[in-house]
Write an enzyme that holds these catalytic residues in place. Structure first.
Site, PDB file in Angstrom:
ATOM      1  N   THR A 174       0.817  -1.222   0.000  1.00  0.00           N
ATOM      2  CA  THR A 174       0.000   0.000   0.000  1.00  0.00           C
ATOM      3  C   THR A 174       0.848   1.268   0.000  1.00  0.00           C
ATOM      4  O   THR A 174       2.060   1.228   0.181  1.00  0.00           O
ATOM      5  CB  THR A 174      -0.946   0.013   1.220  1.00  0.00           C
ATOM      6  OG1 THR A 174      -0.184  -0.292   2.398  1.00  0.00           O
ATOM      7  CG2 THR A 174      -2.039  -1.017   1.071  1.00  0.00           C
ATOM      8  N   SER A 210       0.973   8.826   4.868  1.00  0.00           N
ATOM      9  CA  SER A 210       0.398   8.721   3.531  1.00  0.00           C
ATOM     10  C   SER A 210       1.503   9.094   2.554  1.00  0.00           C
ATOM     11  O   SER A 210       1.967  10.225   2.547  1.00  0.00           O
ATOM     12  CB  SER A 210      -0.783   9.680   3.383  1.00  0.00           C
ATOM     13  OG  SER A 210      -1.259   9.651   2.071  1.00  0.00           O
ATOM     14  N   ARG A 211       1.936   8.117   1.751  1.00  0.00           N
ATOM     15  CA  ARG A 211       3.100   8.356   0.896  1.00  0.00           C
ATOM     16  C   ARG A 211       2.761   9.201  -0.333  1.00  0.00           C
ATOM     17  O   ARG A 211       3.637   9.653  -1.034  1.00  0.00           O
ATOM     18  CB  ARG A 211       3.722   7.021   0.465  1.00  0.00           C
ATOM     19  CG  ARG A 211       4.195   6.219   1.661  1.00  0.00           C
ATOM     20  CD  ARG A 211       5.003   5.004   1.281  1.00  0.00           C
ATOM     21  NE  ARG A 211       5.225   4.205   2.474  1.00  0.00           N
ATOM     22  CZ  ARG A 211       4.649   3.052   2.734  1.00  0.00           C
ATOM     23  NH1 ARG A 211       3.810   2.540   1.868  1.00  0.00           N
ATOM     24  NH2 ARG A 211       4.895   2.405   3.838  1.00  0.00           N
ATOM     25  N   VAL A 212       1.468   9.345  -0.611  1.00  0.00           N
ATOM     26  CA  VAL A 212       1.066  10.162  -1.761  1.00  0.00           C
ATOM     27  C   VAL A 212       0.589  11.513  -1.245  1.00  0.00           C
ATOM     28  O   VAL A 212       0.822  12.548  -1.837  1.00  0.00           O
ATOM     29  CB  VAL A 212      -0.041   9.439  -2.563  1.00  0.00           C
ATOM     30  CG1 VAL A 212      -0.499  10.265  -3.729  1.00  0.00           C
ATOM     31  CG2 VAL A 212       0.464   8.087  -3.035  1.00  0.00           C
TER      32      VAL A 212
END
Length: 508
Positions: free
Chosen positions: A342, A368-370
């Protein structure tokens, strides 16, 4: 002339000759096999030598199965549905079709099984389109980077762990700490938005699913939601295909250029179901008795979530998979697998939950990597400071318990942290719009709440939102329209906060 039933004998002979001349034998070939062993939802079949992997097999009596193991002298298939009526020696037909589910607009607002059968008593679902449950994920060239937000309506998530359309954000935590509550709130918040929601219940208690459906109906969220149910009493095979079936239903809308939010609740039970089927099929077990391809099981599912570029319709599927941990152990096999697939995780902590911090999100372990690329500029401006305030507070909180002689700056940081924790608390089924979130978080980060007692924060916030709705609607409209905190918007917002504080202080 001799007559038979009013017609001449010659005429009848002539007609018979014509029928004999035109007679054609219609032959139909069917590939059939024999059940040689059956039990626990799995059948061993001999004779279907041309069978494909994942092909549907017809056991008769409207019971189907899916071929999983293709061995030299036999095939292993899981049975979809009631396997008690299937016995050794039964004839099985191969269908030549890959397992597919019905898709279309008429499934929205319905509760269905993983095979697309209605479970809500509102009549049969008629669909002319079918999508395969297993599909290769969109390639790199067809994708587009995540830039549009999915507003969950939860302050802690939208500010610190933002989710974008096309992202996969894991919700992870022990049982009974509010994982499903976050997912349901996110669905409720999409009312009136252009987002179709799919809630996939895997191995959940039927009573819990009924409660969720009732809440969604109560808040008017079933109008944009599909609920796919593989209950706790259903066979493991249905729990295994449920998330793929839900994803196939979502792909139909993505192909039309629409945005979809899909929740898999939860993938731990999905892994258990697959482990059960694999062990009965005598596939070699690996770590924690899971089969060797357990990583591939989840990666091929979650990779189907994507945001497509305009050349391919511009649709998206955003996935919120849920994983249940045992005693907070995120380093176990399935949790680490899914974390690595994810684009970030929302980690819910039992200790915070029992302290009354709900949603019990641990801001330090959640990421949250985005994230920020999917936030509105207004939210980005107010959110940056919150994470810092919260991180400093968590660090200093331990010291504050022991020492009373803290310097002024440390004391201020602790006080600001306490207020931040209070503001980020939120009741279930009460998602908040982006403009209201920006307003309260701006008031918090700019110090307007520093003189409000910590225990009165919740009441102050509720009254503040009422005031904005009734007397300062133009401020909310400006934030919603511009999605940015320009100087003009800030001026209007600060004026509204100051006016409210005067009214509030005079009223108390």
């Amino acid at each position: 002339m001799e007559k038979i039933n009013g017609a001449s004998k010659d005429y009848i002979i002539e007609q018979l000759k014509k029928q004999i001349e035109n007679f054609q034998v219609k032959t139909q070939t069917e590939k059939v096999g024999t059940v040689i062993e059956v039990g626990d939802g799995v059948a061993k079949i001999s004779g279907l030598s041309d069978c494909m992997a994942s092909e549907m097999i017809d056991f008769g009596n409207n019971i189907y199965g899916v071929a999983l193991n293709l061995e030299e002298g036999q095939i292993g298939a899981m049975i979809l549905g009631n396997f008690e009526n299937i016995k050794e020696g039964d004839t099985v037909k191969s269908t030549g079709k890959i397992l597919s589910v019905p898709v279309g607009e008429n499934i929205i607002g319905r509760v269905v099984s993983p095979l697309g059968e209605a479970l809500d008593g509102k009549g049969q679902i008629k669909s002319e389109k079918f999508y395969p449950v297993e599909k290769i994920a969109p390639g790199v060239i067809t994708r587009k980077s995540v830039s549009q937000p999915v507003q969950t309506g939860i302050k802690a998530i939208d500010s610190m762990i933002p989710i974008g359309r096309g992202q996969r954000e894991l919700i992870i935590g022990d049982r009974q700490v509010g994982k499903t509550a976050i997912a349901v709130d996110a669905i409720i918040n999409q009312k009136g938005q252009d987002l179709i929601c799919i809630y996939v219940a895997i191995g959940q208690k039927e009573s819990k699913i009924a409660r969720i459906v009732a809440e969604l109906e109560k808040h008017g969220a079933m109008e944009h939601t599909i609920v796919v149910v593989a209950g706790a009493s259903d066979p493991a095979s249905l729990s295994f295909i449920a998330p793929y079936a839900g994803c196939a239903m979502g792909e139909y809308f993505m192909d039309q250029g629409k945005d979809v939010l899909i929740i898999y609740d939860d993938l731990s039970k999905h892994a258990w179901a697959y482990r059960q089927i694999s062990l009965i099929l005598k596939r070699p077990p690996g770590r924690e008795a899971y089969p060797g391809d357990i990583f591939y099981l989840h990666s091929r599912l979650l990779e189907r979530s994507a945001r497509l570029n305009e050349d391919f319709g511009g649709g998206s599927i955003t996935a919120l998979p849920i994983i249940e941990t045992q005693a907070g152990d995120v380093s176990a096999y399935i949790p680490t697998n899914v974390i690595s697939i994810t684009d970030g995780q929302i980690y819910l902590e039992s200790d915070l939950f029992y302290k009354g911090v709900r949603p019990a999100i641990n801001a330090g372990l959640s990421v949250s990597r985005v994230g920020s690329s999917a936030q509105t500029k207004a939210m980005k401006k107010v959110a940056g400071k919150i994470r810092l305030d919260l991180a400093q507070f968590r660090e200093l909180e331990a010291f504050a318990q022991f020492g009373s002689d803290l310097d002024e700056k440390t004391r201020q940081q602790i006080e600001r942290g306490r207020r931040t924790v209070e503001v980020l608390k939120q009741d279930q089924y009460e998602p908040m719009s982006m403009e209201n979130q920006v307003a309260i978080l701006y008031a918090l980060t700019q110090g307007f709440l520093d003189d409000v007692a910590v225990e009165k924060i919740a009441v102050w916030e509720a009254d503040f939102h009422k005031y904005l709705k009734s007397s300062a609607k133009n401020v909310l409209n400006l934030i919603a329209k511009e999605k940015e905190l320009s100087e003009g918007v800030i001026k209007e917002l600060e004026s509204a906060i100051k006016n409210f504080k005067e009214i509030y202080q005079n009223g108390n």
